[in-house]
Scaffold this motif. Structure first.
Motif, PDB file in Angstrom:
ATOM      1  N   UNK A   1      -1.576  -9.722 -13.494  1.00 38.03           N
ATOM      2  CA  UNK A   1      -2.288  -9.241 -14.666  1.00 38.03           C
ATOM      3  C   UNK A   1      -1.349  -8.540 -15.394  1.00 38.03           C
ATOM      4  N   UNK A   2      -0.638  -7.676 -14.742  1.00 43.32           N
ATOM      5  CA  UNK A   2       0.387  -6.495 -15.291  1.00 43.32           C
ATOM      6  C   UNK A   2       1.482  -7.492 -16.100  1.00 43.32           C
ATOM      7  N   UNK A   3       1.930  -6.751 -17.219  1.00 41.61           N
ATOM      8  CA  UNK A   3       2.982  -7.328 -17.807  1.00 41.61           C
ATOM      9  C   UNK A   3       4.408  -7.547 -17.165  1.00 41.61           C
ATOM     10  N   UNK A   4       5.110  -8.370 -17.610  1.00 36.14           N
ATOM     11  CA  UNK A   4       6.492  -8.517 -17.007  1.00 36.14           C
ATOM     12  C   UNK A   4       7.460  -7.229 -17.262  1.00 36.14           C
ATOM     13  N   UNK A   5       7.005  -6.384 -18.102  1.00 34.59           N
ATOM     14  CA  UNK A   5       7.781  -4.906 -18.313  1.00 34.59           C
ATOM     15  C   UNK A   5       7.311  -4.148 -17.208  1.00 34.59           C
ATOM     16  N   UNK A   6       5.986  -4.261 -16.714  1.00 34.37           N
ATOM     17  CA  UNK A   6       5.735  -3.469 -15.417  1.00 34.37           C
ATOM     18  C   UNK A   6       6.523  -3.422 -14.185  1.00 34.37           C
ATOM     19  N   UNK A   7       7.312  -4.396 -14.102  1.00 32.57           N
ATOM     20  CA  UNK A   7       8.323  -4.768 -13.111  1.00 32.57           C
ATOM     21  C   UNK A   7       9.810  -4.409 -13.626  1.00 32.57           C
ATOM     22  N   UNK A   8       9.864  -3.974 -14.686  1.00 32.24           N
ATOM     23  CA  UNK A   8      11.246  -3.459 -15.226  1.00 32.24           C
ATOM     24  C   UNK A   8      11.561  -2.180 -14.975  1.00 32.24           C
ATOM     25  N   UNK A   9      12.785  -1.383 -15.015  1.00 33.15           N
ATOM     26  CA  UNK A   9      12.810  -0.027 -14.746  1.00 33.15           C
ATOM     27  C   UNK A   9      11.971   0.905 -15.617  1.00 33.15           C
ATOM     28  N   UNK A  10      11.465   1.695 -14.716  1.00 32.29           N
ATOM     29  CA  UNK A  10      10.366   2.662 -15.243  1.00 32.29           C
ATOM     30  C   UNK A  10       8.985   2.242 -15.156  1.00 32.29           C
ATOM     31  N   UNK A  11       8.756   0.884 -14.749  1.00 32.53           N
ATOM     32  CA  UNK A  11       7.411   0.446 -14.767  1.00 32.53           C
ATOM     33  C   UNK A  11       6.732   0.577 -13.310  1.00 32.53           C
ATOM     34  N   UNK A  12       5.459   0.517 -13.411  1.00 32.99           N
ATOM     35  CA  UNK A  12       4.803   0.826 -11.868  1.00 32.99           C
ATOM     36  C   UNK A  12       5.098  -0.047 -10.653  1.00 32.99           C
ATOM     37  N   UNK A  13       5.517  -1.364 -11.142  1.00 30.56           N
ATOM     38  CA  UNK A  13       5.587  -2.140  -9.996  1.00 30.56           C
ATOM     39  C   UNK A  13       7.148  -2.745  -9.930  1.00 30.56           C
ATOM     40  N   UNK A  14       8.184  -2.015 -10.567  1.00 28.48           N
ATOM     41  CA  UNK A  14       9.575  -2.019 -10.025  1.00 28.48           C
ATOM     42  C   UNK A  14       9.826  -1.816  -8.873  1.00 28.48           C
ATOM     43  N   UNK A  15       9.524  -0.899  -8.291  1.00 24.03           N
ATOM     44  CA  UNK A  15       9.782  -0.310  -6.703  1.00 24.03           C
ATOM     45  C   UNK A  15       9.340  -1.366  -5.799  1.00 24.03           C
ATOM     46  N   UNK A  16       7.953  -1.942  -6.247  1.00 22.93           N
ATOM     47  CA  UNK A  16       7.385  -2.960  -5.110  1.00 22.93           C
ATOM     48  C   UNK A  16       8.372  -3.988  -5.053  1.00 22.93           C
ATOM     49  N   UNK A  17       8.801  -4.553  -6.089  1.00 21.05           N
ATOM     50  CA  UNK A  17       9.533  -5.971  -6.041  1.00 21.05           C
ATOM     51  C   UNK A  17      10.923  -5.758  -5.655  1.00 21.05           C
ATOM     52  N   UNK A  18      11.401  -4.338  -6.028  1.00 19.76           N
ATOM     53  CA  UNK A  18      12.898  -3.794  -5.546  1.00 19.76           C
ATOM     54  C   UNK A  18      12.942  -3.879  -3.748  1.00 19.76           C
ATOM     55  N   UNK A  19      11.577  -3.469  -3.421  1.00 12.89           N
ATOM     56  CA  UNK A  19      11.544  -3.445  -1.883  1.00 12.89           C
ATOM     57  C   UNK A  19      11.447  -4.786  -1.255  1.00 12.89           C
ATOM     58  N   UNK A  20      10.794  -5.751  -1.841  1.00 10.63           N
ATOM     59  CA  UNK A  20      10.915  -7.135  -1.121  1.00 10.63           C
ATOM     60  C   UNK A  20      12.203  -7.702  -1.502  1.00 10.63           C
ATOM     61  N   UNK A  21      13.008  -7.731  -2.706  1.00 14.12           N
ATOM     62  CA  UNK A  21      13.800  -8.015  -3.006  1.00 14.12           C
ATOM     63  C   UNK A  21      15.191  -7.688  -1.983  1.00 14.12           C
ATOM     64  N   UNK A  22      15.005  -6.352  -1.908  1.00 17.10           N
ATOM     65  CA  UNK A  22      16.246  -5.528  -0.928  1.00 17.10           C
ATOM     66  C   UNK A  22      15.884  -6.150   0.612  1.00 17.10           C
ATOM     67  N   UNK A  23      14.585  -6.211   1.078  1.00 17.53           N
ATOM     68  CA  UNK A  23      14.504  -6.432   2.444  1.00 17.53           C
ATOM     69  C   UNK A  23      14.830  -8.073   2.694  1.00 17.53           C
ATOM     70  N   UNK A  24      14.319  -8.763   1.804  1.00 16.17           N
ATOM     71  CA  UNK A  24      14.667 -10.303   2.053  1.00 16.17           C
ATOM     72  C   UNK A  24      15.949 -10.718   1.719  1.00 16.17           C
ATOM     73  N   UNK A  25      16.827  -9.856   0.842  1.00 14.81           N
ATOM     74  CA  UNK A  25      18.151 -10.223   0.776  1.00 14.81           C
ATOM     75  C   UNK A  25      18.931  -9.763   2.157  1.00 14.81           C
ATOM     76  N   UNK A  26      18.495  -8.699   2.825  1.00 18.95           N
ATOM     77  CA  UNK A  26      19.208  -7.927   3.940  1.00 18.95           C
ATOM     78  C   UNK A  26      18.804  -8.851   5.268  1.00 18.95           C
TER      79      UNK A  26
END
Ligand SMILES: Cc1cc2nc3c(=O)[nH]c(=O)nc-3n(C[C@H](O)[C@H](O)[C@H](O)COP(=O)(O)O)c2cc1C
Length: 219
Positions: free
Chosen positions: A133-158
């Motif tokens: 429901x949250x907007x795309x912007x919520x996943x961009x720098x400063x958005x409330x879900x940026x860290x959430x996705x960055x965490x998954x991207x980092x762990x999956x990448x590693x």
């Protein structure tokens, strides 16, 4: 021929996440790969990691030994050439089903060994998809879900392989908003966005799915 595993970790089989996961799988197929879509919530009983440490023994190094409906999924991912995995945002996290698979997928490769912390020797490209429901912007720098996705991207990448992310925010959550008294949403803008923006996300999913088949990642 490369083989891609595509996991829909939404309990809904025909909604936003499922559509994007299927589109990404179709993109991989259009690029010459074979693809299998797995709807996680249609499988039999499964759990997250049960902390048995079977995967840390010499005999089963890097292999989850917990036996349930996820065992086959883990085997399929292990022998695949690419992974698509999509989840809705549930209460600021991935779904419980996603988490169960994620715990088992990642933890089996963690060695607790400083010199070589990851024993996965078969890295494959990954496409991580999140809808909300949250907007795309919520996943961009400063958005409330940026860290959430960055965490998954980092762990999956590693632990699995280079991970692309596709976010589809502000999704249409139900077919008919008039059935509910949800003053939180403007139904018309939901319908309009679904008709005008979501198709672009489907196209992007196809493109990123196709990208998974590009060479260079296969050990
Ligand atoms: C249990 C539940 C929790 C949710 N929590 C959030 C949330 O914290 N943040 C958000 O942006 N959307 C939240 N949503 C909305 C979903 O992420 C969104 O509708 C998503 O696109 C649903 O995916 P699907 O259509 O593939 O089932 C929640 C939905 C449900 C059912």
């Amino acid at each position: 021929m490369k083989h891609i595993i595509a996991v829909n970790a939404s309990p809904r089989r025909n909604w936003n996440t499922a559509a994007l996961v299927r589109a990404a799988a179709e993109g991989a197929q259009a690029a010459g790969a074979s693809a299998e879509v797995i709807d996680l919530y249609t499988l039999g009983k499964f759990s997250g990691c049960i902390s048995c440490f079977g995967c840390k023994t010499e005999k089963n190094r890097g292999r989850c030994v917990c036996t349930d409906a996820l065992s086959e999924v883990l085997d399929k991912i292990r022998s695949s050439d690419g992974l698509i995995i999509g989840t809705p945002n549930y209460l600021g996290e991935a779904t419980a089903g996603f988490r169960a698979l994620y715990e088992r997928l990642i933890f089996q490769y963690i060695t607790y060994n400083t010199e070589s912390p990851n024993c996965n020797e078969h890295h494959i490209p990954v496409l991580f998809i999140m809808t909300s429901n949250a907007s795309d912007e919520a996943y961009q720098p400063g958005g409330s879900y940026q860290d959430l996705v960055r965490k998954y991207q980092g762990t999956l990448s590693s632990f699995i392989g280079p991970t692309d992310v596709l976010i589809a925010g502000d999704t249409k959550q139900v077919e008919d908003y008039s059935r509910y008294s949800w003053t939180f949403f403007d139904p018309d803008s939901k319908y309009i966005r679904h008709d005008n923006v979501f198709p672009g996300k489907i196209a992007l999913a196809k493109e990123l799915g196709g990208k998974l088949t590009e060479g260079g990642y296969i050990d």
